[in-house]
Design a protein around this motif. Structure first.
Motif, PDB file in Angstrom:
ATOM      1  N   ILE A   1       0.844  -1.187   0.000  1.00 37.00           N
ATOM      2  CA  ILE A   1       0.000   0.000   0.000  1.00 37.00           C
ATOM      3  C   ILE A   1       0.884   1.243   0.000  1.00 37.00           C
ATOM      4  O   ILE A   1       2.048   1.168   0.365  1.00 37.00           O
ATOM      5  N   ASP A   2       0.320   2.348  -0.428  1.00 40.22           N
ATOM      6  CA  ASP A   2       1.091   3.588  -0.449  1.00 40.22           C
ATOM      7  C   ASP A   2       1.143   4.215   0.944  1.00 40.22           C
ATOM      8  O   ASP A   2       0.479   3.750   1.877  1.00 40.22           O
ATOM      9  N   ASP A   3       1.938   5.263   1.075  1.00 44.61           N
ATOM     10  CA  ASP A   3       2.137   5.899   2.380  1.00 44.61           C
ATOM     11  C   ASP A   3       0.855   6.512   2.935  1.00 44.61           C
ATOM     12  O   ASP A   3       0.615   6.488   4.139  1.00 44.61           O
ATOM     13  N   GLY A   4       0.021   7.069   2.065  1.00 51.02           N
ATOM     14  CA  GLY A   4      -1.240   7.653   2.506  1.00 51.02           C
ATOM     15  C   GLY A   4      -2.174   6.605   3.081  1.00 51.02           C
ATOM     16  O   GLY A   4      -2.827   6.834   4.101  1.00 51.02           O
ATOM     17  N   ALA A   5      -2.237   5.455   2.441  1.00 56.32           N
ATOM     18  CA  ALA A   5      -3.076   4.362   2.942  1.00 56.32           C
ATOM     19  C   ALA A   5      -2.533   3.844   4.268  1.00 56.32           C
ATOM     20  O   ALA A   5      -3.306   3.545   5.181  1.00 56.32           O
ATOM     21  N   ALA A   6      -1.217   3.741   4.395  1.00 53.05           N
ATOM     22  CA  ALA A   6      -0.612   3.283   5.645  1.00 53.05           C
ATOM     23  C   ALA A   6      -0.977   4.227   6.789  1.00 53.05           C
ATOM     24  O   ALA A   6      -1.352   3.786   7.879  1.00 53.05           O
ATOM     25  N   ALA A   7      -0.899   5.523   6.543  1.00 57.51           N
ATOM     26  CA  ALA A   7      -1.262   6.509   7.565  1.00 57.51           C
ATOM     27  C   ALA A   7      -2.741   6.392   7.927  1.00 57.51           C
ATOM     28  O   ALA A   7      -3.113   6.482   9.099  1.00 57.51           O
ATOM     29  N   ALA A   8      -3.579   6.189   6.924  1.00 57.02           N
ATOM     30  CA  ALA A   8      -5.013   6.052   7.168  1.00 57.02           C
ATOM     31  C   ALA A   8      -5.305   4.818   8.020  1.00 57.02           C
ATOM     32  O   ALA A   8      -6.107   4.882   8.959  1.00 57.02           O
ATOM     33  N   LEU A   9      -4.653   3.703   7.718  1.00 59.01           N
ATOM     34  CA  LEU A   9      -4.875   2.483   8.493  1.00 59.01           C
ATOM     35  C   LEU A   9      -4.423   2.670   9.938  1.00 59.01           C
ATOM     36  O   LEU A   9      -5.099   2.232  10.866  1.00 59.01           O
ATOM     37  N   ARG A  10      -3.296   3.327  10.119  1.00 60.73           N
ATOM     38  CA  ARG A  10      -2.790   3.576  11.483  1.00 60.73           C
ATOM     39  C   ARG A  10      -3.728   4.470  12.292  1.00 60.73           C
ATOM     40  O   ARG A  10      -3.737   4.428  13.511  1.00 60.73           O
ATOM     41  N   SER A  11      -4.526   5.290  11.592  1.00 61.88           N
ATOM     42  CA  SER A  11      -5.462   6.169  12.299  1.00 61.88           C
ATOM     43  C   SER A  11      -6.871   5.564  12.395  1.00 61.88           C
ATOM     44  O   SER A  11      -7.813   6.256  12.764  1.00 61.88           O
ATOM     45  N   GLY A  12      -6.991   4.274  12.060  1.00 62.77           N
ATOM     46  CA  GLY A  12      -8.256   3.586  12.243  1.00 62.77           C
ATOM     47  C   GLY A  12      -9.176   3.531  11.045  1.00 62.77           C
ATOM     48  O   GLY A  12     -10.347   3.169  11.176  1.00 62.77           O
ATOM     49  N   LYS A  13      -8.680   3.864   9.876  1.00 65.17           N
ATOM     50  CA  LYS A  13      -9.499   3.843   8.664  1.00 65.17           C
ATOM     51  C   LYS A  13      -9.438   2.477   7.986  1.00 65.17           C
ATOM     52  O   LYS A  13      -8.594   1.644   8.288  1.00 65.17           O
ATOM     53  N   SER A  14     -10.322   2.275   7.015  1.00 64.42           N
ATOM     54  CA  SER A  14     -10.351   1.059   6.207  1.00 64.42           C
ATOM     55  C   SER A  14      -9.378   1.178   5.035  1.00 64.42           C
ATOM     56  O   SER A  14      -8.972   2.286   4.664  1.00 64.42           O
ATOM     57  N   LEU A  15      -9.034   0.038   4.446  1.00 69.31           N
ATOM     58  CA  LEU A  15      -8.178   0.037   3.256  1.00 69.31           C
ATOM     59  C   LEU A  15      -9.046   0.162   2.016  1.00 69.31           C
ATOM     60  O   LEU A  15      -9.886  -0.701   1.737  1.00 69.31           O
ATOM     61  N   LEU A  16      -8.845   1.243   1.284  1.00 67.10           N
ATOM     62  CA  LEU A  16      -9.584   1.503   0.052  1.00 67.10           C
ATOM     63  C   LEU A  16      -8.728   1.150  -1.156  1.00 67.10           C
ATOM     64  O   LEU A  16      -7.495   1.144  -1.077  1.00 67.10           O
ATOM     65  N   PRO A  17      -9.356   0.888  -2.304  1.00 70.22           N
ATOM     66  CA  PRO A  17      -8.593   0.517  -3.500  1.00 70.22           C
ATOM     67  C   PRO A  17      -7.565   1.566  -3.925  1.00 70.22           C
ATOM     68  O   PRO A  17      -6.499   1.214  -4.436  1.00 70.22           O
ATOM     69  N   ALA A  18      -7.854   2.839  -3.697  1.00 71.35           N
ATOM     70  CA  ALA A  18      -6.957   3.910  -4.135  1.00 71.35           C
ATOM     71  C   ALA A  18      -5.576   3.813  -3.508  1.00 71.35           C
ATOM     72  O   ALA A  18      -4.587   4.246  -4.106  1.00 71.35           O
ATOM     73  N   GLY A  19      -5.464   3.214  -2.335  1.00 68.06           N
ATOM     74  CA  GLY A  19      -4.186   3.118  -1.644  1.00 68.06           C
ATOM     75  C   GLY A  19      -3.360   1.903  -1.991  1.00 68.06           C
ATOM     76  O   GLY A  19      -2.225   1.761  -1.542  1.00 68.06           O
ATOM     77  N   ILE A  20      -3.908   1.035  -2.819  1.00 74.15           N
ATOM     78  CA  ILE A  20      -3.199  -0.193  -3.178  1.00 74.15           C
ATOM     79  C   ILE A  20      -2.302   0.061  -4.379  1.00 74.15           C
ATOM     80  O   ILE A  20      -2.728   0.650  -5.368  1.00 74.15           O
ATOM     81  N   VAL A  21      -1.062  -0.395  -4.286  1.00 78.07           N
ATOM     82  CA  VAL A  21      -0.121  -0.235  -5.400  1.00 78.07           C
ATOM     83  C   VAL A  21       0.253  -1.567  -6.039  1.00 78.07           C
ATOM     84  O   VAL A  21       0.729  -1.608  -7.171  1.00 78.07           O
ATOM     85  N   ARG A  22       0.025  -2.673  -5.308  1.00 75.79           N
ATOM     86  CA  ARG A  22       0.361  -3.992  -5.871  1.00 75.79           C
ATOM     87  C   ARG A  22      -0.404  -5.069  -5.096  1.00 75.79           C
ATOM     88  O   ARG A  22      -0.644  -4.932  -3.907  1.00 75.79           O
ATOM     89  N   VAL A  23      -0.766  -6.133  -5.821  1.00 73.20           N
ATOM     90  CA  VAL A  23      -1.403  -7.299  -5.211  1.00 73.20           C
ATOM     91  C   VAL A  23      -0.535  -8.499  -5.537  1.00 73.20           C
ATOM     92  O   VAL A  23      -0.166  -8.712  -6.694  1.00 73.20           O
ATOM     93  N   GLU A  24      -0.197  -9.278  -4.518  1.00 74.82           N
ATOM     94  CA  GLU A  24       0.631 -10.470  -4.716  1.00 74.82           C
ATOM     95  C   GLU A  24      -0.111 -11.700  -4.218  1.00 74.82           C
ATOM     96  O   GLU A  24      -0.819 -11.637  -3.202  1.00 74.82           O
ATOM     97  N   GLY A  25       0.079 -12.802  -4.914  1.00 73.79           N
ATOM     98  CA  GLY A  25      -0.500 -14.070  -4.495  1.00 73.79           C
ATOM     99  C   GLY A  25      -1.945 -14.215  -4.909  1.00 73.79           C
ATOM    100  O   GLY A  25      -2.560 -13.313  -5.455  1.00 73.79           O
ATOM    101  N   ALA A  26      -2.461 -15.402  -4.652  1.00 73.52           N
ATOM    102  CA  ALA A  26      -3.858 -15.719  -4.962  1.00 73.52           C
ATOM    103  C   ALA A  26      -4.619 -15.860  -3.652  1.00 73.52           C
ATOM    104  O   ALA A  26      -4.146 -16.495  -2.716  1.00 73.52           O
ATOM    105  N   PHE A  27      -5.782 -15.240  -3.591  1.00 71.60           N
ATOM    106  CA  PHE A  27      -6.625 -15.343  -2.403  1.00 71.60           C
ATOM    107  C   PHE A  27      -8.077 -15.184  -2.818  1.00 71.60           C
ATOM    108  O   PHE A  27      -8.385 -14.681  -3.894  1.00 71.60           O
ATOM    109  N   ASP A  28      -8.953 -15.657  -1.967  1.00 70.11           N
ATOM    110  CA  ASP A  28     -10.388 -15.568  -2.183  1.00 70.11           C
ATOM    111  C   ASP A  28     -10.995 -14.537  -1.252  1.00 70.11           C
ATOM    112  O   ASP A  28     -10.396 -14.177  -0.231  1.00 70.11           O
TER     113      ASP A  28
END
Length: 87
Positions: A1-28
């Motif tokens: 995730i980007d730095d803005g998303a990391a700061a948001a998560l640390r302050s109690g926010k949810s992870l939104l798609p805009a903060g994602i920079v890469r997805v690794e692996g397969a998951f359901d």
């Protein structure tokens, strides 16, 4: 995730798609996944609302674009704050 998303998560926010920079692996949808910052640090773990194929499509996009991108209306968050543990 980007730095803005990391700061948001640390302050109690949810992870939104805009903060994602890469997805690794397969998951359901509903799997527990690690959330990793750009520098490779694990910031947390949470239950993901989308499978890996859909998550890749949503990288960097705004939540209001999800339905247009995926063809169905899903959650606005990739990981909701209630389903996330910050380490």
């Amino acid at each position: 995730i980007d730095d803005g998303a990391a700061a948001a998560l640390r302050s109690g926010k949810s992870l939104l798609p805009a903060g994602i920079v890469r997805v690794e692996g397969a998951f359901d949808r509903g799997d527990a996944i690690q959330v990793v910052t750009i520098d490779g640090s694990v910031i947390g773990q949470g239950l993901v609302a989308y499978d890996s194929q859909d998550a890749v499509k949503l990288i960097g996009h705004r939540s209001h674009e999800i339905e247009q991108i995926l063809g169905y209306s899903g959650r606005e968050e990739i990981i909701h704050r209630n389903d996330l543990v910050i380490v």
